[in-house]
Write a protein that holds these residues in place. Structure first.
Motif, mmCIF file in Angstrom:
data_model
loop_
_atom_site.group_PDB
_atom_site.id
_atom_site.type_symbol
_atom_site.label_atom_id
_atom_site.label_comp_id
_atom_site.label_asym_id
_atom_site.label_seq_id
_atom_site.Cartn_x
_atom_site.Cartn_y
_atom_site.Cartn_z
ATOM 1 N N SER A 83 0.842 -1.196 0.000
ATOM 2 C CA SER A 83 0.000 0.000 0.000
ATOM 3 C C SER A 83 0.880 1.250 0.000
ATOM 4 C CB SER A 83 -0.905 0.007 1.225
ATOM 5 O OG SER A 83 -0.144 0.260 2.387
ATOM 6 N N PRO A 84 0.329 2.369 -0.474
ATOM 7 C CA PRO A 84 1.076 3.632 -0.408
ATOM 8 C C PRO A 84 1.452 3.993 1.037
ATOM 9 C CG PRO A 84 -0.792 3.855 -1.882
ATOM 10 C CD PRO A 84 -0.927 2.520 -1.218
ATOM 11 N N ARG A 85 0.577 3.665 1.975
ATOM 12 C CA ARG A 85 0.863 3.941 3.394
ATOM 13 C C ARG A 85 2.097 3.167 3.859
ATOM 14 N NH1 ARG A 85 -1.688 1.603 8.439
ATOM 15 N NH2 ARG A 85 -1.119 3.084 10.042
ATOM 16 N N PHE A 86 2.207 1.910 3.453
ATOM 17 C CA PHE A 86 3.360 1.097 3.819
ATOM 18 C C PHE A 86 4.640 1.704 3.240
ATOM 19 C CE2 PHE A 86 6.416 -2.277 2.872
ATOM 20 C CZ PHE A 86 6.562 -2.866 4.112
ATOM 21 N N ILE A 87 4.573 2.145 1.989
ATOM 22 C CA ILE A 87 5.746 2.734 1.339
ATOM 23 C C ILE A 87 6.165 4.011 2.070
ATOM 24 C CG2 ILE A 87 6.632 3.741 -0.806
ATOM 25 C CD1 ILE A 87 6.276 0.641 -0.810
ATOM 26 N N ARG A 88 5.208 4.816 2.512
ATOM 27 C CA ARG A 88 5.510 6.020 3.292
ATOM 28 C C ARG A 88 6.237 5.650 4.590
ATOM 29 N NH1 ARG A 88 0.974 8.323 1.360
ATOM 30 N NH2 ARG A 88 -0.369 7.362 2.895
#
Length: 104
Positions: A83-88
């Motif tokens: 997810s984009p959140r994980f990448i952040r």
């Protein structure tokens, strides 16, 4: 002696010490009995200390490279199937670990 073991290794040894069979440990961990036996054998390998937590790992390096190239969290997340959140979070951790390396 167990302070340098990974959590899964400590848990496997604890269950084995309680008398739990290898097959039951494997079922609880959703692994094969052969894998559990390998984990047990790994614990007998001498270790000098815990792994360094300061090093930036490969995924973190790649995320930082992609972000500096202008890629969005969504695009990077799709490449890593995350997810984009994980990448952040990965990016934030990488920046933190790099700062810790500079301090010392």
């Amino acid at each position: 002696m167990t302070e340098h073991l990974r959590p899964v290794e400590r848990r496997v040894l604890a269950m084995a010490a309680e008398g739990v069979s290898t097959e039951e440990i494997a079922r609880r961990l959703k692994r094969s009995p052969a894998h559990v036996e390998r984990i047990m054998s790994w614990t007998r390998i001498p270790r000098t200390g815990p792994p360094s937590r300061k090093a930036v790992h490969a995924m973190q390096r790649r995320v930082l490279q992609m972000r500096s190239a202008g890629m969005s969290y969504t695009d990077i997340g799709q490449r890593f199937r995350r997810s984009p959140r994980f990448i952040r979070q990965v990016e934030g951790l990488a920046h933190y670990q790099r700062a810790m390396q500079l301090l010392g």
